[in-house]
Write a protein that holds these residues in place. Structure first.
Motif, mmCIF file in Angstrom:
data_model
loop_
_atom_site.group_PDB
_atom_site.id
_atom_site.type_symbol
_atom_site.label_atom_id
_atom_site.label_comp_id
_atom_site.label_asym_id
_atom_site.label_seq_id
_atom_site.Cartn_x
_atom_site.Cartn_y
_atom_site.Cartn_z
ATOM 1 N N PRO A 9 18.959 12.151 11.103
ATOM 2 C CA PRO A 9 18.142 13.296 10.693
ATOM 3 C C PRO A 9 17.132 12.888 9.632
ATOM 4 N N ALA A 10 16.140 13.729 9.431
ATOM 5 C CA ALA A 10 15.212 13.542 8.319
ATOM 6 C C ALA A 10 15.911 13.973 7.036
ATOM 7 N N THR A 11 15.883 13.115 6.030
ATOM 8 C CA THR A 11 16.539 13.410 4.754
ATOM 9 C C THR A 11 15.514 13.294 3.633
ATOM 10 N N PRO A 12 14.947 14.403 3.188
ATOM 11 C CA PRO A 12 13.931 14.338 2.133
ATOM 12 C C PRO A 12 14.522 13.857 0.805
ATOM 13 N N VAL A 13 13.759 13.018 0.111
ATOM 14 C CA VAL A 13 14.118 12.545 -1.226
ATOM 15 C C VAL A 13 12.864 12.637 -2.086
ATOM 16 N N ASP A 14 13.010 12.388 -3.387
ATOM 17 C CA ASP A 14 11.805 12.366 -4.212
ATOM 18 C C ASP A 14 11.075 11.040 -3.999
ATOM 19 N N ALA A 15 9.877 10.923 -4.566
ATOM 20 C CA ALA A 15 9.064 9.728 -4.328
ATOM 21 C C ALA A 15 9.756 8.473 -4.830
ATOM 22 N N GLY A 16 10.455 8.581 -5.960
ATOM 23 C CA GLY A 16 11.179 7.435 -6.482
ATOM 24 C C GLY A 16 12.285 6.994 -5.549
ATOM 25 N N GLY A 17 12.986 7.965 -4.964
ATOM 26 C CA GLY A 17 14.041 7.634 -4.014
ATOM 27 C C GLY A 17 13.499 6.969 -2.765
ATOM 28 N N GLY A 30 0.810 -1.210 0.000
ATOM 29 C CA GLY A 30 0.000 0.000 0.000
ATOM 30 C C GLY A 30 0.841 1.256 0.000
ATOM 31 N N LEU A 31 1.974 1.199 0.698
ATOM 32 C CA LEU A 31 2.869 2.354 0.745
ATOM 33 C C LEU A 31 3.532 2.588 -0.609
ATOM 34 N N VAL A 32 3.915 1.515 -1.288
ATOM 35 C CA VAL A 32 4.492 1.645 -2.632
ATOM 36 C C VAL A 32 3.478 2.277 -3.581
ATOM 37 N N ASP A 33 2.237 1.811 -3.520
ATOM 38 C CA ASP A 33 1.195 2.383 -4.383
ATOM 39 C C ASP A 33 0.990 3.863 -4.080
ATOM 40 N N LEU A 34 1.038 4.220 -2.801
ATOM 41 C CA LEU A 34 0.875 5.622 -2.418
ATOM 42 C C LEU A 34 1.993 6.480 -3.003
ATOM 43 N N LEU A 35 3.231 6.015 -2.890
ATOM 44 C CA LEU A 35 4.365 6.784 -3.412
ATOM 45 C C LEU A 35 4.278 6.928 -4.928
ATOM 46 N N ASP A 36 3.901 5.846 -5.608
ATOM 47 C CA ASP A 36 3.769 5.911 -7.068
ATOM 48 C C ASP A 36 2.681 6.900 -7.475
ATOM 49 N N ALA A 37 1.565 6.870 -6.762
ATOM 50 C CA ALA A 37 0.461 7.771 -7.091
ATOM 51 C C ALA A 37 0.846 9.226 -6.846
ATOM 52 N N GLN A 38 1.555 9.488 -5.759
ATOM 53 C CA GLN A 38 1.935 10.864 -5.456
ATOM 54 C C GLN A 38 2.994 11.383 -6.418
ATOM 55 N N ALA A 39 3.845 10.500 -6.909
ATOM 56 C CA ALA A 39 4.849 10.918 -7.888
ATOM 57 C C ALA A 39 4.189 11.394 -9.177
ATOM 58 N N ALA A 40 3.005 10.859 -9.466
ATOM 59 C CA ALA A 40 2.303 11.223 -10.700
ATOM 60 C C ALA A 40 1.463 12.489 -10.557
ATOM 61 N N GLU A 41 1.312 12.990 -9.333
ATOM 62 C CA GLU A 41 0.513 14.192 -9.107
ATOM 63 C C GLU A 41 1.298 15.436 -9.530
ATOM 64 N N PRO A 42 0.600 16.506 -9.913
ATOM 65 C CA PRO A 42 1.308 17.743 -10.257
ATOM 66 C C PRO A 42 1.939 18.389 -9.026
ATOM 67 N N GLY A 43 2.986 19.158 -9.252
ATOM 68 C CA GLY A 43 3.650 19.862 -8.164
ATOM 69 C C GLY A 43 4.896 19.146 -7.692
#
Length: 272
Positions: free
Chosen positions: A65-73, A29-42
């Motif tokens: 620390p928190a290290t932000p990455v893109d959805a693919g990462g 479910g988490l993988v699907d969420l990340l894939d869906a959000q990567a396809a959203e605008p912004g």
């Protein structure tokens, strides 16, 4: 001024041992969420924490620390198979996530900070005292307009050592009666917990009831709840800070409330 159209999505996934049978469904479910959000605008950055990713101690005594990455990462960094860990539970992991993300954003220039911060907490909300995380959530929501959603995963039982303290003599008597099946040291191997409804879990964590959904204990319910959470995150990203976000619908809640149909012995041994 923050970076218009940008979002930081912060997710904590509880990997405590009670959720062992549900970890495959949670990961999918988490993988699907990340894939869906990567396809959203912004523009989107993700901080993904599972289990003790942010709570473990480093050599100098600090925490990662928190290290932000893109959805693919974030998807790539997610282990192929999630394994249960002894700790932390949801409340501790969530508090650390909020602190780590807050520290990371505070270190940025204002024009590099995201316009929207959306936090998704996934795990068993019935365990432990969440007062510390509740205070953090209230502060970030009121001061910085962070949007917080909670997927309360019902496993069907909690370790006896983590049971809430009895509220009064009647509850204490009930626990004493249950203790008749304890081992010689007076600790039960597994203590069944009542299913918390959405409003109860929301009140414990300080998350608005419309932004809280109860999942399980069946794996299909977890899948449905994370699908609903994906849609919630998309709605949150589409509105401006402090604007209302439509919560989970009755249909989504019904789809997430799926019974656990495994044989009793498999549930007792926490086998999927």
């Amino acid at each position: 001024m923050t970076n218009p159209g940008s979002t930081l999505l912060a997710v904590h996934l509880d990997r405590s041992s009670m959720l062992r049978p549900l970890l495959p469904a949670l990961r999918a479910g988490l993988v699907d969420l990340l894939d869906a959000q990567a396809a959203e605008p912004g523009s989107l950055q993700v901080v993904l924490s599972t289990g003790d990713d942010l709570t473990r101690s480093l050599a100098d005594g600090s925490h990662p620390p928190a290290t932000p990455v893109d959805a693919g990462g974030a998807r790539t960094a997610l282990a192929t198979k999630l394994r249960p860990v002894d700790g932390p539970d949801l409340r501790i992991g969530a508090a650390r996530l909020l602190d780590a993300v807050g520290d990371e954003l505070a270190a940025r220039a204002e024009d590099d900070r995201p316009e929207r911060v959306v936090v998704l907490l996934v795990g068993e909300a019935a365990v432990g005292d969440p007062s510390h995380v509740r205070e953090r959530i209230a502060h970030q929501r009121s001061t910085y307009a962070w949007e917080v959603a909670l997927v309360d995963v019902t496993s069907g039982g909690i370790p006896a050592a983590k049971r809430p303290e009895p509220a009064g003599p009647a509850e204490a008597a009930t626990e004493q009666a249950e203790g008749a099946t304890d081992d010689g040291q007076g600790t039960a191997a597994v203590a069944l917990a009542e299913r918390m409804d959405g409003p109860a879990a929301a009140a414990r964590f300080g998350v608005p009831a419309p932004a809280t959904i109860t999942a399980g204990p069946g794996a299909a319910g977890v899948t449905a709840a994370l699908s609903a959470a994906t849609a919630f995150v998309s709605r949150a990203r589409a509105v401006q800070p402090h604007e209302p976000v439509d919560g989970f619908s009755d249909d989504e809640r019904a789809a997430a409330a799926v019974a656990d149909t495994r044989p009793a012995w498999r549930r007792f041994l926490r086998i999927a």
